[in-house]
Scaffold this active site. Structure first.
Site, PDB file in Angstrom:
ATOM      1  N   GLU A  93     -11.830 -12.515   8.185  1.00  0.00           N
ATOM      2  CA  GLU A  93     -13.123 -11.959   7.795  1.00  0.00           C
ATOM      3  C   GLU A  93     -13.895 -13.056   7.081  1.00  0.00           C
ATOM      4  OE1 GLU A  93     -13.299  -7.994   6.197  1.00  0.00           O
ATOM      5  OE2 GLU A  93     -14.587  -8.705   4.613  1.00  0.00           O
ATOM      6  N   CYS A 132     -13.767  -7.801  11.579  1.00  0.00           N
ATOM      7  CA  CYS A 132     -12.824  -6.764  11.134  1.00  0.00           C
ATOM      8  C   CYS A 132     -12.756  -5.698  12.222  1.00  0.00           C
ATOM      9  CB  CYS A 132     -13.291  -6.172   9.796  1.00  0.00           C
ATOM     10  SG  CYS A 132     -11.952  -5.418   8.850  1.00  0.00           S
ATOM     11  N   HIS A 162     -19.376  -4.592   8.748  1.00  0.00           N
ATOM     12  CA  HIS A 162     -19.636  -3.632   7.670  1.00  0.00           C
ATOM     13  C   HIS A 162     -21.089  -3.210   7.617  1.00  0.00           C
ATOM     14  CE1 HIS A 162     -16.115  -6.069   6.767  1.00  0.00           C
ATOM     15  NE2 HIS A 162     -15.590  -4.936   6.374  1.00  0.00           N
ATOM     16  N   TRP A 184       0.819  -1.217   0.000  1.00  0.00           N
ATOM     17  CA  TRP A 184       0.000   0.000   0.000  1.00  0.00           C
ATOM     18  C   TRP A 184       0.853   1.267   0.000  1.00  0.00           C
ATOM     19  CZ3 TRP A 184      -4.386  -1.830   3.858  1.00  0.00           C
ATOM     20  CH2 TRP A 184      -5.158  -2.805   3.190  1.00  0.00           C
ATOM     21  N   GLU A 208      -3.599  -9.706  -2.040  1.00  0.00           N
ATOM     22  CA  GLU A 208      -3.690  -8.823  -3.206  1.00  0.00           C
ATOM     23  C   GLU A 208      -2.330  -8.637  -3.879  1.00  0.00           C
ATOM     24  OE1 GLU A 208      -5.019  -5.059  -1.650  1.00  0.00           O
ATOM     25  OE2 GLU A 208      -3.295  -4.044  -2.449  1.00  0.00           O
ATOM     26  N   CYS A 255      -8.340  -9.719   6.022  1.00  0.00           N
ATOM     27  CA  CYS A 255      -9.724  -9.352   5.745  1.00  0.00           C
ATOM     28  C   CYS A 255     -10.116  -9.709   4.320  1.00  0.00           C
ATOM     29  CB  CYS A 255     -10.012  -7.895   6.051  1.00  0.00           C
ATOM     30  SG  CYS A 255      -8.764  -6.762   5.572  1.00  0.00           S
TER      31      CYS A 255
END
Lengths: 550, 214
Positions: free
Chosen positions: B115, B176, B144, B11, B55, B93
Site C-alpha cells: 500500500e 489494497c 480507500h 488479530w 503492528e 498494507c
C-alpha cells in the site's frame, strides 16, 4: 480498603449499540439528539457495571463517539485549518475530522485526518495535526457534561485524560516537520486550565495517561516530563494518577518516580518487575495503582498468584495500594454472559470486561478482609485454572510431534528466488508489468445478505455454496473482460480475514458477540486461540476455482 | 488467498500458556497444508497476507530482533513447502516499513504488493536505500477513495516506480483489496489500470504479452 478501578471500559455498547447508532446517524437516519442519547446510555451502562461490581472508583471520561485521541484534540482546540470553516455542531465537526463528512451531502466534506495504530494494539486513533504556531484553547464542556451526569450516581469517581506528552508524541506536524516539543509550554497552559475546570467541577482524582513511558524515549522527551508535571502540579486539584501501560518502564522508572504526582499506575502484566521496583521508590504520600487484571486478553486471572504477589505490597502500602486493569478494557469484549454457544469446558477459562471487574473486586476483598472472605470465588478461579492446565483441549500431541520434527529446510523453498522466477513466469505465461489485484472484490449487499442468511441457518449449505460459486464465476468473468493477467477469486465467502480461518481451525473458537472496537464504528471479533492449532481439513480449496488464480 | 500466521495470531486473543512463537509455528503448519492443497487443486499463484507483521513489532527496540526472527520464520514455514513453480505473493498494507525492510525481504515471497497510496515518496525511498531482491507491486491507486484514477496519473506513477525498481520485477496493482468498493467504481478503475500498464510497457520498450485479451 483497597481502591479498585479500571483504566477504561468498552464503549461500543451492548450488542454494538453505539456502532449501529453512529452508522444510522451518518446515513442521515438518526438525528443528533438521538445519537447523544445513545451515547448517554452507553456511559450509564459503563458506570452501572462498575458500580454493580463494587469498584472503589468509577471511571469517567473514557467514552468517545469515535476516538479518545480525537476528543483530546477537540478539548484543546487542535482542529486543522481545513475543518475550521465548516458550520454545524461540534459533533458534526468531529465526524468531519474522523471521516471527511458528517452526513450524506455534507457541503463541508473534506479530507479526513489520518488513522493509525494505537501503540501495538489493533485499535486505531486519529492523528492530531499541529501547526508550527498552534494555539490551544479549551472546550471542556463535553467532558464535564459526562462528569456531572456521573456525579448523579453518588459514588466516588475518577476522571481520565490523555497526558500532554503522549498527546504531542502521537500528533504530527501539519506541514513542514518541526519539533513538537516546542509546543509543550503553550499546551501545558491549556492543560492547567483544564485541570482547574475539572477541579472546580469536583474531580478529586484524574488518571492522566502517558503510555509513552513504556517506549524507548529520546532524552529531550524524557526531560520534558519533569517540566510538564512540574507545571501541572501547581494546580491544587485534582490529584493526578499518572498511568503507564503496554510496555516496561525500564529506564523510565526513575523518571516516573521523580514526578510530583499523587499516584502512579503500573502495568503489572507486561511490566515485568516494574510493580515491585516502583513500590520501592514510591514517596510516602503517593498511591500505587497495580495494573494486575489484563486489559489485552480474555483469560481468567490467576487470582491466587496475584494475591501472593500483592500481599507484601499491601502490607507496606495499605490504603495507598490501588488495584486496576493493566490498561483500558477497551481492547477486550464486553461480557462473557452474552455468549450462548461456548464450549462449557472452555467458558470458565475466560473473563471479558464485565468479568474482569469482578476479579478486581475479589482481589481487593481478599487483601482487606482475608482470603477466607472470598474463599468461594478464589476456589472457583483456582479450579478453572487447574482444569485449563490439565485439559486435553489445550494440547494436541500430533501437533507437538510434528513441530519437534521440523528441519531448517522446511522454512526454505527448494531454489532461491532468481531460479524460481523464470519457472513461474513460464508456467503463468506472464509478460512484463503483469496486472493483478490484491484478492478481494466488492462485498455486495447480496453477498452480505447471503452470508447472514447462511449463518442464521435460513440458507442451506448447498444453496450457499452454489451462490458463492456464482459470485466467484462473475468476478472471474469481469477480470477476464478487463484483461487482468493474474486473477483472484474475490473472497465473497470471507467475513473477515482472521475470523474466517479462526472458525475453521481446531484449537480456535469464534464468539458470537466478542466485538472489540478497531476504530470509530468499526469493530472486529478476534477469535480465541485456546489450544494447539490444527487444520481439520481444507479451508479454501473447495471454493477456489482452478488455474491462474489465487 | 490466505492470511499469514503472524496476522492470524496478532488479530486473535492468543493463549497465555504457550509462547507466541510456538502458536505462530502451529498456525504456519496449518497454512502450509492449505498451500499444498491449493497446489494440488491446480492453483499456480497463492497469496499469503501479513498486514499485521509491522503492528506486532514490540514497543521496545530490545525486544524486536527476537520477534522478527520468529515472525519471519513462521511465514517461511507456511510458504516453504510450495513448489518452485508456484508463485507466492504477500501483501502489506502500510508504508512505514523502512526500518524492517530487510526482514520483509527475508520472508522470501516471490511477489510483494504494498500500500503506497498515502506516502509514496517515503516508501520508494526505502527501496532506494535497500535493494529488494524479489518482485514488487507498489499500489498505483488508492482504493480507500471512491474516485476513479485516470490512466495518466497511473502511467506517471508506474514510470516513477520503474525508475527505482527494475521493470522485470515490477507488478501493476491497486494498493489494497477492493471489498469495500462497488463494482461501479472498481471496473472503470481497473480498466484504466490495465490501459496504463499497456502504455508503460510500450514506453519502456518492453515486449507486450502475446495473448492479452482486449
Amino acid at each position: 480498603m483497597v481502591t479498585t478501578h479500571v483504566l477504561g471500559y468498552p464503549r461500543i455498547g451492548a450488542r454494538r449499540a453505539l456502532k449501529f447508532a453512529l452508522e444510522a446517524y451518518w446515513r442521515g437516519e438518526l438525528d443528533e439528539a438521538a445519537l447523544l442519547e445513545q451515547g448517554r446510555q452507553v456511559c450509564a451502562a459503563q458506570w452501572a457495571a462498575q458500580a454493580e461490581a463494587g469498584l472503589g472508583r468509577i471511571t469517567v471520561g473514557d467514552f468517545a463517539f469515535y476516538d479518545h485521541v480525537l476528543d483530546t484534540a477537540l478539548l484543546f482546540g487542535v482542529v486543522p485549518e481545513r475543518f475550521a470553516a465548516g458550520s454545524g455542531s461540534a459533533l458534526e465537526r468531529a465526524f468531519r475530522m474522523a471521516r471527511g463528512r458528517a452526513r450524506p451531502g455534507d457541503p463541508w466534506e473534506t479530507q479526513a485526518c489520518e488513522l493509525t495504530k494505537w501503540f501495538d494494539t489493533n485499535y486505531h486513533y486519529l492523528v492530531p495535526e499541529l501547526e508550527v504556531d498552534q494555539r490551544f484553547t479549551v472546550d471542556a464542556e463535553p467532558w464535564l457534561t459526562r462528569w456531572r451526569a456521573a456525579q448523579g450516581l453518588g459514588r466516588p469517581l475518577k476522571g481520565v485524560l490523555l497526558g500532554p506528552l503522549t498527546f504531542l508524541w502521537l500528533a504530527k506536524p501539519a506541514g513542514t516537520p518541526f519539533d513538537r516539543l516546542a509546543l509543550l509550554e503553550p499546551l501545558l497552559e491549556a492543560y492547567a486550565e483544564v485541570l482547574e475546570r475539572f477541579g472546580a467541577a469536583g474531580v478529586e482524582w484524574l488518571q492522566i495517561d502517558e503510555p509513552i513511558l513504556g517506549l524507548d524515549l529520546p532524552d529531550a522527551w524524557r526531560a520534558a516530563f519533569a517540566r510538564a508535571y512540574g507545571r501541572l502540579a501547581e494546580a491544587p486539584a485534582p490529584r493526578l494518577l499518572l498511568a503507564s501501560y503496554f510496555g516496561r518502564l525500564a529506564e523510565n522508572r526513575e523518571l516516573l518516580l521523580s514526578l510530583p504526582v499523587a499516584g502512579v499506575h503500573v502495568d503489572a502484566v507486561r511490566g515485568g518487575d516494574d510493580l515491585e521496583r516502583v513500590a520501592d521508590g514510591l514517596r510516602a504520600d503517593q498511591v500505587l495503582s497495580a495494573g494486575v487484571i489484563e486489559g489485552r486478553n480474555v483469560w481468567r486471572a490467576d487470582l491466587s498468584a496475584w494475591l501472593d504477589r500483592l500481599a507484601p505490597l499491601y502490607a507496606r502500602l495499605g490504603e495507598r495500594l490501588w488495584l486496576g486493569s493493566s490498561c483500558s478494557l477497551l481492547h477486550v469484549p464486553l461480557d462473557l454472559e452474552a455468549e450462548t454457544r461456548l464450549d462449557p469446558a472452555i467458558r470458565p477459562w475466560l473473563a471479558f470486561a464485565r468479568q474482569k471487574l469482578d476479579e478486581l473486586a475479589v482481589l481487593a476483598r481478599a487483601l482487606t478482609d482475608g482470603r477466607e472472605a472470598v474463599a468461594e470465588a478464589l476456589a472457583a478461579a483456582d479450579a478453572a485454572l487447574a482444569a485449563r492446565r490439565a485439559s486435553p483441549l489445550t494440547v494436541d500431541p500430533a501437533v507437538r510431534e510434528r513441530l519437534a520434527g521440523l528441519r531448517p529446510e522446511d522454512a526454505r523453498r527448494a531454489r532461491p528466488y532468481p531460479q524460481r522466477a523464470p519457472l513461474q513466469r513460464a508456467r503463468l505465461g506472464l509478460g512484463p508489468l503483469p496486472t493483478t489485484t490484491i484478492g478481494s472484490f466488492p462485498q455486495t449487499e447480496a453477498i452480505r445478505r447471503a452470508r447472514a442468511e447462511h449463518r442464521a441457518g435460513r440458507m442451506a449449505e448447498d444453496a450457499y455454496r452454489a451462490f458463492m460459486r456464482e459470485q466467484i464465476r462473475d468476478a472471474v468473468e469481469r477480470q477476464e473482460r478487463l484483461g487482468l493477467d493474474v486473477l483472484v477469486h474475490g473472497e465473497p465467502e470471507r467475513n473477515d480475514m482472521v475470523e474466517y480461518f479462526g472458525g475453521l481451525l481446531d484449537g480456535m473458537l469464534v464468539t458470537e458477540h466478542g466485538w472489540v472496537q478497531s476504530y470509530g464504528s468499526r469493530c472486529v471479533k478476534p477469535p480465541i486461540v485456546y489450544g494447539d492449532v490444527r487444520r481439520p481439513g481444507p479451508m479454501t480449496v473447495r471454493l477456489d476455482p482452478p488455474t491462474r488464480s489465487r | 488467498m490466505l492470511t499469514g500466521p503472524v496476522t492470524l495470531q496478532q488479530w486473535s486473543f492468543v493463549r497465555d500458556d504457550l509462547p507466541r512463537a510456538e502458536v505462530a509455528r502451529q498456525l504456519a503448519l496449518c497454512l502450509r497444508d492449505e498451500v499444498a492443497d491449493l497446489e494440488a487443486a491446480g492453483i499456480a499463484v497463492i497469496q499469503i497476507d501479513e498486514p499485521a507483521l509491522r503492528e506486532g513489532l514490540p514497543l521496545r527496540e530490545a525486544d524486536r530482533p527476537a520477534y522478527l526472527e520468529w515472525a519471519v520464520q513462521a511465514f517461511r514455514l507456511a510458504a516453504g513447502g510450495a513448489a518452485d513453480e508456484t508463485q507466492i505473493h504477500t501483501h502489506m498494507c502500510y508504508s512505514e516499513f523502512n526500518d524492517i525492510i530487510e526482514h520483509i525481504a527475508a520472508l522470501d515471497a516471490d511477489v510483494i504488493t504494498i500500500e503506497t497510496s498515502r506516502s509514496r515518496m517515503e516508501l520508494l525511498a526505502a527501496f532506494e536505500a535497500f535493494e529488494y531482491p524479489n518482485e514488487i507491486g507498489p499500489g498505483v491507486y488508492d482504493i480507500h477513495s471512491p474516485r476513479v484514477p485516470t490512466v495518466e496519473e497511473m502511467v506517471e506513477l508506474l514510470l516513477a516506480a520503474a525508475a527505482r525498481i527494475p521493470p522485470q520485477r515490477l507488478w501493476v496493482n491497486p494498493d489494497c483489496g477492493l471489498k469495500t468498493r462497488s463494482w461501479e467504481e472498481v471496473e472503470p478503475a481497473l480498466a484504466n489500470m490495465v490501459a496504463a500498464a499497456r502504455i508503460v510497457r510500450e514506453k519502456l520498450g518492453l515486449v507486450r504479452p502475446a495473448a492479452a485479451p482486449a
